[in-house]
Design an enzyme around this catalytic site. Structure first.
Site, PDB file in Angstrom:
ATOM      1  N   TYR B 105      50.113  39.233  -9.922  1.00  0.00           N
ATOM      2  CA  TYR B 105      49.029  38.806  -8.237  1.00  0.00           C
ATOM      3  C   TYR B 105      49.321  38.377  -7.465  1.00  0.00           C
ATOM      4  O   TYR B 105      48.464  39.156  -6.123  1.00  0.00           O
ATOM      5  CB  TYR B 105      47.983  38.278  -8.982  1.00  0.00           C
ATOM      6  CG  TYR B 105      47.300  39.340 -10.462  1.00  0.00           C
ATOM      7  CD1 TYR B 105      46.039  40.924  -9.211  1.00  0.00           C
ATOM      8  CD2 TYR B 105      47.429  38.984 -11.257  1.00  0.00           C
ATOM      9  CE1 TYR B 105      46.194  41.114 -10.199  1.00  0.00           C
ATOM     10  CE2 TYR B 105      46.466  39.594 -11.947  1.00  0.00           C
ATOM     11  CZ  TYR B 105      46.311  40.937 -12.009  1.00  0.00           C
ATOM     12  OH  TYR B 105      45.284  42.242 -12.374  1.00  0.00           O
ATOM     13  N   GLU B 199      56.600  31.500 -37.780  1.00  0.00           N
ATOM     14  CA  GLU B 199      56.596  33.101 -36.843  1.00  0.00           C
ATOM     15  C   GLU B 199      54.416  33.007 -36.208  1.00  0.00           C
ATOM     16  O   GLU B 199      54.089  33.004 -36.089  1.00  0.00           O
ATOM     17  CB  GLU B 199      56.909  34.122 -37.615  1.00  0.00           C
ATOM     18  CG  GLU B 199      56.102  35.573 -36.865  1.00  0.00           C
ATOM     19  CD  GLU B 199      56.759  36.470 -37.437  1.00  0.00           C
ATOM     20  OE1 GLU B 199      57.558  36.426 -38.626  1.00  0.00           O
ATOM     21  OE2 GLU B 199      55.356  37.673 -37.313  1.00  0.00           O
ATOM     22  N   ASP B 251      58.253  36.449 -41.849  1.00  0.00           N
ATOM     23  CA  ASP B 251      57.634  37.227 -42.272  1.00  0.00           C
ATOM     24  C   ASP B 251      58.852  37.995 -43.277  1.00  0.00           C
ATOM     25  O   ASP B 251      60.039  38.058 -42.237  1.00  0.00           O
ATOM     26  CB  ASP B 251      56.604  38.718 -42.295  1.00  0.00           C
ATOM     27  CG  ASP B 251      55.324  38.268 -41.255  1.00  0.00           C
ATOM     28  OD1 ASP B 251      54.782  36.840 -42.381  1.00  0.00           O
ATOM     29  OD2 ASP B 251      54.765  39.085 -40.765  1.00  0.00           O
TER      30      ASP B 251
END
Ligand SMILES: Nc1ncnc2c1ncn2[C@@H]1O[C@H](COP(=O)(O)OP(=O)(O)O)[C@@H](O)[C@H]1O
Ligand SMILES: [Mg+2]
Lengths: 533, 362
Positions: B105, B199, B251
């Site tokens: 930006y 995680e 996971d």
């Protein structure tokens, strides 16, 4: 057995009666089309009359509305007046030229707009049946001035003179004025009419046309030159183009004693040798008296004439093409092209179809000035014997050539390149596809000539376009450096805590070093567009 | 002690500023010598990204590229590069931090050089990292994703306004966000002897609630998916400076495996940088064999999962036996399981049984 209930009546109608009943054939199909057709017929007669004696035409055209438009029928009554500086018409011919269908001076074999002796009279006829007013014709061949007021006796295809005045001609005026009343719809014909005048000015850059419309607006189409194209010569017919009836008539009126002399005298390009060879080929004794030919012999001769390969090509001196110079003058003027735009005109050598000579002239224009006007697609201008063809474009062979035969992408033309294409066909017999005389049939010979002409020009177009692409690219390049180098300088100085950015001029100069070369190439571009082989 | 740390972070900032100034000088001099400015850097093209089995990380090879402003295709990114360098220097000078998105930006006001999208500005920043051989965190540009840390670690801030201020990371039960301030802080002291990387945020919260940090004497870090570079830097620092072993817990699916691997061996995208990888870290689960051994509730592997597994199998980072075994098992059973799967045995099972067992094994 009973008698049939219905009584059948048989009668014959005159040519004017025929056109009275079938006026749409001649283009007078509705009120808006009628104004257009009337202007076209009268203007073409005027142009013919000037060009036949190589006088730059000065034409004044005025349409005045005399009864306000009828809201229900959307049409009004107008007075149409046209003045020219042409040959004028000998007094004794005036009534029949405007009061009898199939009367005229253009039945001979040379290029002209008019052919049938029809247009002027049918315009008068249309005016008469819609307003019941007489036509006024004022004309002088340079001696006294004749003024006629007349109507047409439609049933008998003959003029009815209401008044004939002979006036003194102190100033030696020569020309013709026609003034008639007619019903029409100017508002709806306006745009086509304007387009017609503009395109006429384009193929007749030596003509000066003034038009005052019913709203009092003045349109001027000024001449850009006083050079006129070489006028056509009347020629004898070519054997290939002859038909049975014409040959029969020719033999009936010929004064020569035998067929050999007949062939030499009546046809173009036939000498002693060719005449003998041909008659031998046709199986006709050269000593035969033309008048004694049997109908079978006539048919035999016509067939043989079509098959015999050793006649000279048809003589093209009966044609009057515009020439590359004049055509480009006309296009340049009416499209307001500048020197930087691409315009190239090319005239093909004379060619023939079915024994009729023809010449194709073509032009392609492209440039900045055009992109503003004609967005996108290709604009096609079609001309036949210097008459603009405005209707049924997509049925015309020119359209077919442009859209089917030529693969424009090979010439670097993209779909939105604002191309202008003009094709002018000159012939003693224009191969119109219909009686409307608005589009050309795809006569293979004609199609081939148009295709070749456009391909020839397109090769130069490709050069022009690729140089322009190159130029644009080069300019864009420079632009990019001019944009970014200062920023690189600015931020490198800030990064390095320097008070001033480094001088980038030497770098910009290095980029610009290729500019003169590019500019030289640009200067060449108009030459590409203009130079002729 | 306090004085020393501040001086150290000052030193780093100064050296970074010097590197940027040198870059400016280089280009300034090129222009003054009537030369179109250019820079040299290591190529990041695929054929120059090489797996270094020694350090178990992807690194850049010897191939160099030249960004030349004479090249019409390069001049715009070149200009953006210089602008970004200047922007970085401003950040350091003003002692401000910024994010990748902010850099994108910030160029908005700069006519002609503004970035078309953030991918473009991210790329230029990576260029700058490559050219200077320093991670962007060194010139105060951070990612948006925020991960968190919790546990008994006392840090000391170096950011302006907080210089010398200390905090213990157990002070906030949601954990402390790993942002620029934490990343640039000094690690003062800790009683923990290991790092547990998780995680998912939900599992992190569960572990905090179960006081896992006390029970395992560990610092807890949650990565919020694929771990941001600042998080990887912190993990690496804890392992290197405080000599703490690192255990990663994800996971049980190809995506979880890879989250662990990026912490251990780094990513292809960051092949130009060192100091982000922690080769000593260990992936402790959820393994495919755990799915079998613990009889976890599962879902079927999708085609997409299988495709990813095949890719991982070929990747040199996965050459070692553990990885190959687990990948093969995943493929064989065609199943996957999330961390939450353990809740079938009750909410505390994972802390009471599973983790101790796995840590034991590791
Ligand atoms: N403005 C004019 N100047 C000279 N002659 C004219 C003019 N208008 C018409 N004529 C003569 O009238 C004849 C008939 O005109 P028209 O009916 O239009 O048929 P066409 O033009 O086909 O010959 C022309 O052949 C020409 O001789
Ligand atoms: Mg006519």
């Amino acid at each position: 057995m009973t008698k049939p209930e219905v009584e059948i009546t048989y009668q014959s109608i005159s040519p004017s009666d025929f056109f009275y009943r079938n006026r749409e054939i001649a283009g007078f199909s509705n009120p808006s089309r009628a104004i257009y057709a009337a202007v076209r017929e009268l203007l073409e007669n005027s142009l013919d009359a000037c060009e036949s004696i190589s006088i730059p035409p000065k034409i004044y055209l005025r349409i005045t509305e005399i009864t306000p438009s009828d809201a229900e029928r959307e049409s009004a009554v107008y007075v149409l007046r046209i003045e020219d500086n042409g040959t004028g018409i000998p007094s004794e011919h005036i009534p029949r030229c405007f009061g009898q269908v199939f009367y005229g001076s253009k039945y001979n074999l040379k290029q002209a707009r008019g052919t049938f002796g029809l247009g002027g009279t049918i315009t008068v006829l249309y005016g008469q049946i819609t307003t019941h007013k007489p036509v006024k014709v004022v004309s002088s061949t340079g001696v006294e001035i004749h003024e006629y007021e007349m109507m047409i006796d439609i049933e008998y295809n003959r003029p009815m003179i209401l008044r004939h005045t002979v006036l003194e001609n102190k100033k030696g005026w020569r020309g013709t004025i026609v003034e008639l009343h007619l019903e029409g719809d100017y508002t709806r014909s306006m745009s086509k009419l304007y387009e017609y005048l503009k395109q006429t000015a384009m193929v007749c850059p030596y003509a000066d046309i003034t038009f005052v419309d019913p709203k009092g607006r003045l349109y001027r189409f000024e001449s850009a030159t006083n050079v006129m194209p070489k006028p056509p010569k009347t020629v004898r017919p070519h054997p290939h183009g002859i038909d049975v009836e014409t040959l029969r008539r020719m033999t009936a009126t010929s004064k020569v004693k035998n067929m050999k002399l007949f062939m030499i005298e009546q046809f173009q390009g036939v000498g002693v040798m060719t005449a003998e060879k041909f008659l031998n080929f046709a199986g006709i004794d050269p000593k035969t008296d033309p008048k004694s030919l049997s109908p079978d012999d006539v048919v035999k001769l016509v067939r043989a004439a079509k098959e015999f390969k050793e006649f000279l090509r048809p003589d093209a001196s009966c044609l009057s093409p515009l020439g590359e110079e004049l055509l480009s003058t006309g296009i340049r003027k009416e499209l307001n092209l500048t020197e930087k735009d691409f315009l190239r005109v090319y005239q093909r050598h004379p060619s023939t179809y079915s024994g009729f000579p023809f010449i194709v002239e073509a032009a392609i224009a492209l440039g900045r000035s055009l992109s503003k006007n004609e967005e996108g697609s290709k604009m096609i201008y079609r001309f036949a014997n210097r008459i603009p063809l405005l209707f049924d474009e997509s049925s015309c062979v020119v359209w077919k050539v442009v859209n089917k035969n030529i693969n424009w992408s090979t010439y670097k033309v993209s779909n939105d390149t604002p191309l202008v294409i003009a094709v002018h066909l000159c012939s003693t017999k224009i191969p119109y596809k219909s009686v409307g005389k608005e589009f050309l049939a795809d006569q293979p010979e004609v199609e081939k000539e148009i295709t070749n002409a456009l391909r020839h020009i397109a090769r130069y177009l490709r050069l022009y376009i690729s140089r322009n692409i190159r130029l644009a690219k080069e300019k864009r390049r420079l632009n990019v450096f001019e944009k970014f180098l200062p920023k690189i300088a600015e931020f490198s100085a800030k990064l390095a805590d320097k008070p001033e950015p480094p001088d980038i001029k030497p770098l910009l100069n290095a980029v610009g070093a290729e500019l003169p070369e590019v500019e030289r190439k640009i200067r060449e571009v108009p030459q590409i567009a203009g130079e002729n082989d | 002690m306090q004085e020393k740390t501040i001086r150290e972070s000052d030193k780093q900032r100064e050296s970074m500023e010097r590197a940027l100034k040198t870059l400016g000088n280089l280009i300034y001099d090129q222009i003054t010598n009537r030369e179109f400015p250019w820079i040299m850097m290591q190529s990041r093209s695929m054929d120059n990204i090489i797996y270094d089995s020694e350090i178990k990380q992807y690194v850049l090879g010897d191939k160099m590229v030249r960004r030349h402003s004479r090249n019409i295709a390069h001049i715009r990114p070149f200009t953006q590069f210089i602008w970004t360098a200047w922007f970085a220097r401003e950040l350091l000078r003003l002692r401000k931090t910024s994010t990748l998105r902010e850099v994108y930006y910030s160029a908005r006001g700069q006519r002609d050089i503004e970035f078309k999208n953030q991918t473009e500005s991210d790329n230029i920043i990576t260029d700058l990292e490559t050219a200077l051989n320093r991670p962007r965190e060194d010139f105060n540009v951070y990612p948006e994703e925020r991960s968190a840390i919790f546990g008994d670690l006392t840090i000391e801030y170096t950011v302006p306004g907080y210089e010398g201020k200390r905090m213990n990371l157990t002070e906030h039960p949601d954990g402390v966000m790993i942002g620029p301030a934490l990343t640039s802080s000094e690690f003062i002291e800790t009683s923990a002897d290991k790092v547990l990387v998780i995680e998912k945020g939900a599992m992190f919260t569960r572990l905090v609630e179960e006081r896992a940090h006390e029970r395992f004497n560990a610092l807890l870090i949650h990565t919020a998916g694929q771990s941001p570079r600042s998080t990887r830097t912190i993990i690496q620092r804890l392992c290197r400076d405080k000599k703490m072993p690192v255990y990663i817990f994800t996971d049980g699916d190809p995506w979880g495996i890879h989250i662990a691997m990026v912490i251990i061996s780094g990513s292809i995208n960051a092949a130009h940088l060192r100091g982000l990888a922690t080769p000593e870290a260990k992936w402790i689960g959820v393994w495919a064999t755990d799915i079998i051994n613990y009889d976890l509730p599962t879902e079927n592997l999708t085609d997409f999962d299988l495709k990813r597994l095949k890719e991982l199998k070929e990747d040199p980072r996965y050459r070692e036996e553990l990885w190959q075994r687990e990948i093969n098992t995943f493929m064989k059973i065609g199943k996957k399981a999330e961390l939450e799967a353990f809740s079938r045995y009750g909410l505390t099972y994972i802390v009471d049984e599973y983790l101790p067992a796995k840590l034991e094994l590791a």
